[in-house]
Write an enzyme that holds these catalytic residues in place. Structure first.
Site, PDB file in Angstrom:
ATOM      1  CG  HIS A   1      -1.793  -1.186   1.287  1.00 49.33           C
ATOM      2  ND1 HIS A   1      -2.231  -1.732   2.453  1.00 49.33           N
ATOM      3  CD2 HIS A   1      -2.302  -1.937   0.305  1.00 49.33           C
ATOM      4  CE1 HIS A   1      -2.985  -2.776   2.186  1.00 49.33           C
ATOM      5  NE2 HIS A   1      -3.037  -2.923   0.898  1.00 49.33           N
TER       6      HIS A   1
ATOM      7  CB  CYS B   1      -1.849  -3.023 -23.048  1.00 53.69           C
ATOM      8  SG  CYS B   1      -2.291  -4.731 -22.737  1.00 53.69           S
TER       9      CYS B   1
HETATM   10  C1  PEP Z   1       1.131  -8.278 -20.195  1.00 56.19           C
HETATM   11  O1  PEP Z   1       1.255  -9.459 -19.896  1.00 56.19           O
HETATM   12  O2  PEP Z   1       1.855  -7.706 -21.039  1.00 56.19           O
HETATM   13  C2  PEP Z   1       0.095  -7.434 -19.563  1.00 56.19           C
HETATM   14  C3  PEP Z   1      -0.180  -6.242 -20.007  1.00 56.19           C
HETATM   15  O3  PEP Z   1      -0.528  -7.938 -18.479  1.00 56.19           O
HETATM   16  P1  PEP Z   1       0.128  -8.017 -17.023  1.00 56.19           P
HETATM   17  O4  PEP Z   1       1.421  -7.255 -17.060  1.00 56.19           O
HETATM   18  O5  PEP Z   1      -0.876  -7.436 -16.106  1.00 56.19           O
HETATM   19  O6  PEP Z   1       0.309  -9.499 -16.878  1.00 56.19           O
END
Ligand code: PEP
Ligand code: MG
Length: 755
Positions: free
Chosen positions: A367, A682
């Site tokens: 946190h 992402c």
């Molecule tokens: C990834 O695996 O690239 C992703 C965006 O998800 P996380 O990092 O939350 O596993």
């Protein structure tokens, strides 16, 4: 059993008499070991003190050969005494010599003693020594005797700290106090901070240890616990905290701990052995620390600071010491140094004066780190032993990007970091200046930039960064920081707040991605104990095997999006049928809401993450079924190369900018284009300018990243000719090397791309 003479209360009274005499600490120790041996009917009582955090030295003994004093050394972890120090836990052995850890020291003459009971001497949770009693017979020491010895050890800790033994302890240590010191720790919150050390001293010094009237102490303890509970309730009521969901969550777990009956009971028992109320709080906290530090469950270890925080608040109640007096005289460039702290403690400080935070312990998702990130405080953690190296007021540099800590840095390091900080500030100004400018390449290719988020504190970043929306909302974070499973309403509340804050911009919710390294504190750890958690029961696999949780989340998403667009995707989909099953749950929930005449989203777009390589060979089947695809490069990379993303030994071994990775991405882009399916990336990859440039080169037009990366990536985009790069990269995919980084860097240099 041979009992103790007079019990711990008599012993404590005698100890008080010894401590009242004005004499040198060594003399005091010599008297104390005699007293303890007599009281506990032990033939031997010895005190070992820690020197230089690595070695224990025999400082006083009754029963062993006096010539061994100051000569017998044991490394931490060596022998039984070393084991007690290493694990900060008592040992109680009726046949010590048969213990595999026994280390024989001939100079002590201890071979004739069979049984051994030893406890760590703890001060502020740190092992400063070991107290041992031994008997010739195979004696079994009772639990009460172990307790009593621990109580005595606590008093001894004060003798050690108050006396001239500290000097003795360092008799042959070089004076390193003023030298520059560097330590590599873990990065918890990015940023660079130059400033001066302020030691966060949450621990109130307990000076009155031995009680005169146990009943009165018990009453003081109970009253203080009551006052503590009331003060936590008050904090929960304050308007300042009520807007921040996560802070509230944390305080609620405090309240739960503060009301824990076992805690009060343990403290009351410590008072009954003859300690004052404040000493009892400290004694129990020492035990809790030792216990939780050994806990296998990372959630429990992270909760240690909650208990520390509570114990400190209680100590302040009992001793009348005002809260964070350090905060009043805070320098304007404070770097806060703490073993660990709760987020409420961090919030007690004036944030405008705090530049950096250094924690000896902690976790990136604890946190306090989340709050530090939200306030832009450069933070590093897991800096083991750093408190021993820093004096208040020392100059400190914290590099939150790399995890580096420079204590009393040389002028060259200060100059270089000042330059880095100035450069950063100038850059920030430049990023701010293009905040409202479009992310468009020099040959007019628009790129959509999104942010990754997961908590309410992240939401203002969307506006500040000027991004086009949220490309990945990691819903599991709400579950990870909660002390209990969030309810349907908790989820609706969060998702509505997210949609309110993005006001119509793209917002992609990812359903729960738990399991693997993302453990939920309240889930049965046995269930998730796996050989290879990254390849185990996680994300959509849990969602489909236990559809109750996933359905509830889908329901919350649909309800929060009533009258608005809902975009959602599933993590870790490995085959088309998994997507179909998950999509069917969405349709089922949607039908249910319609049947009940409840409002539903005005538009629904359901996509999938692409992070398991098997899906790469099913794109032709998958793409007609999905509304969009989002590549999770963090996971896709680890599975593609079979290299654990969390293991530093292999995490850097393969390059994201390898021909394999880029070629694969190029294929995905072409397939999605052919099917007219929007594609985003992402993972962390899209937040680094050179990597983001390569992504545009393979044809990606939508990327989602941490908010701080938006400025640098947009700057890169606005200096890039996308068509020229794409043509350049055509010639790279078939190269045999392990990385195309140098080639891409050269392209950027030669073409003036700001990477
Ligand atoms: C990834 O695996 O690239 C992703 C965006 O998800 P996380 O990092 O939350 O596993
Ligand atoms: Mg992932």
């Amino acid at each position: 059993m041979v009992g103790s003479v007079g019990g711990p209360r008599v012993l404590l009274r005698r100890l008080r008499e010894v401590m009242a005499r004005p004499e040198a600490a060594q003399k005091r120790l010599d008297r104390i070991v005699v007293l303890i041996a007599a009281n506990m009917v032990a033939e031997v009582c010895s005190v070992y003190l820690m020197r230089d955090s690595r070695e224990l030295v025999l400082f006083a003994t009754e029963g062993l050969k006096p010539s061994a004093v100051h000569h017998t050394h044991l490394r931490v972890g060596e022998g039984l005494v070393g084991d007690i120090a290493a694990h900060a836990r008592p040992l109680n052995l009726s046949d010590a010599q048969s213990h595999p850890g026994f280390a024989y020291r001939p100079e002590t003459g201890e071979e004739i003693y069979k049984s051994l009971m030893g406890v760590p001497i703890l001060r502020s949770g740190r092992v400063v020594g070991v107290l041992v009693v031994q008997n010739r017979t195979k004696r079994h020491y009772t639990e009460e005797e172990v307790e009593a010895l621990q109580t005595v050890a606590m008093v001894l800790a004060e003798v050690v700290a108050a006396g001239d033994l500290v000097n003795l302890q360092s008799f042959d240590e070089p004076d390193r106090a003023r030298q520059a010191y560097f330590q590599q720790a873990a990065s918890f919150a990015e940023g660079i901070a130059l400033g001066h050390a302020v030691l966060h001293e949450p621990r109130v010094r307990v000076t009155r240890l031995i009680a005169e009237d146990a009943d009165a102490e018990l009453e003081r303890l109970e009253q203080s616990v009551y006052a503590l509970r009331v003060s936590i309730d008050d904090m929960l009521e304050t308007a300042d905290l009520s807007h921040a969901g996560e802070h509230r969550e944390v305080l609620q777990s405090y309240r739960m701990f503060a009301n824990d009956r076992g805690w009060l009971k343990r403290m009351s028992e410590a008072v009954k052995t003859g300690l004052t109320a404040e000493a009892a709080v400290e004694r129990v906290q020492n035990d809790t620390r030792a216990r939780l530090q050994r806990a296998a469950d990372p959630y429990l270890r992270d909760r240690l600071h909650d208990f520390d925080d509570l114990a400190n608040r209680l100590l302040r109640q009992l001793t009348g010491v005002k809260l964070s007096s350090a905060s009043d005289n805070l320098p304007t460039d404070a770097i806060l140094i703490a073993r660990n702290m709760g987020p409420a403690e961090l919030l007690d400080y004036d944030k405008t004066k705090l530049r950096g935070l250094v924690l000896e312990e902690g976790a990136q998702n604890a946190h306090v780190s989340i709050v530090a990130r939200a306030f832009g405080i450069a933070t590093v953690g897991r800096a083991e032993g750093i408190l021993d190296k820093i004096e208040p007021g020392d100059a400190i540099i914290v590099d939150g990007d790399t995890g580096a800590i420079y204590v009393r840095p040389s002028q060259e390091v200060i100059d270089s970091y000042s330059e880095k900080a100035r450069f950063r500030a100038r850059k920030q100004e430049q990023y701010k200046a293009i905040r409202n400018e479009p992310a468009i390449t020099t040959d007019n290719v628009p790129i959509s930039l999104f942010v990754n988020a997961g908590l309410q504190v992240d939401l203002p970043h969307l506006d500040e960064s000027g991004a086009d929306g949220i490309g990945l909302f990691r819903t599991e974070l709400q579950f990870m920081i909660a002390s209990r499973l969030p309810t349907l309403n908790d989820q609706i509340e969060l998702y509505s707040a997210v949609l309110d804050s993005t006001s119509g911009k793209t917002t992609v919710f990812r359903t729960l991605d738990i399991g693997g390294d993302k453990m939920l504190p309240y889930m049965d750890p046995q269930l998730l104990k796996e050989e290879n958690p990254a390849l185990g029961w996680r994300a959509i696999r849990i969602g489909l095997d236990r559809p109750g949780l996933l359905r509830q989340q889908i329901r919350a998403l649909l309800m929060a999006s009533a009258g608005r667009t809902l975009e959602m995707m599933f993590p870790m989909v490995a085959d088309v049928s998994e997507f179909q099953q998950a999509r069917a749950l969405v349709d089922k929930e949607l039908d249910r809401l319609k049947r009940l005449d409840k409002p539903v989203p005005s538009a629904l777009r359901v996509g999938t993450m692409l992070e398991v390589p098997s899906l790469l060979w099913q794109l032709e089947t998958l793409l007609p079924l999905v509304d969009f695809v989002s590549i999770g490069s963090n996971d896709l990379m680890q599975f593609l190369f079979a290299a654990d993303r969390g293991n530093p030994r292999v995490a850097g071994r393969y390059d994201l900018l390898s021909p394999a990775m880029l070629h694969m991405l190029r294929q995905v882009v072409m397939r999605c284009d052919a099917h007219n399916v929007p594609l985003t990336l992402c993972g962390e990859m899209s937040g680094k300018p050179l990597e983001a440039m390569a992504l545009i080169g393979v044809g990606l037009r939508r990327v989602s990243m941490s908010p701080a990366a938006i400025g640098p990536v947009k700057m890169m985009i606005r200096s890039l000719d996308a068509a020229k790069l794409a043509a350049f990269m055509e010639g790279l995919y078939a190269l045999p090397g392990r990385s195309l980084r140098d080639e891409l860097m050269r392209f950027a240099d030669e073409n003036g791309v700001a990477v």
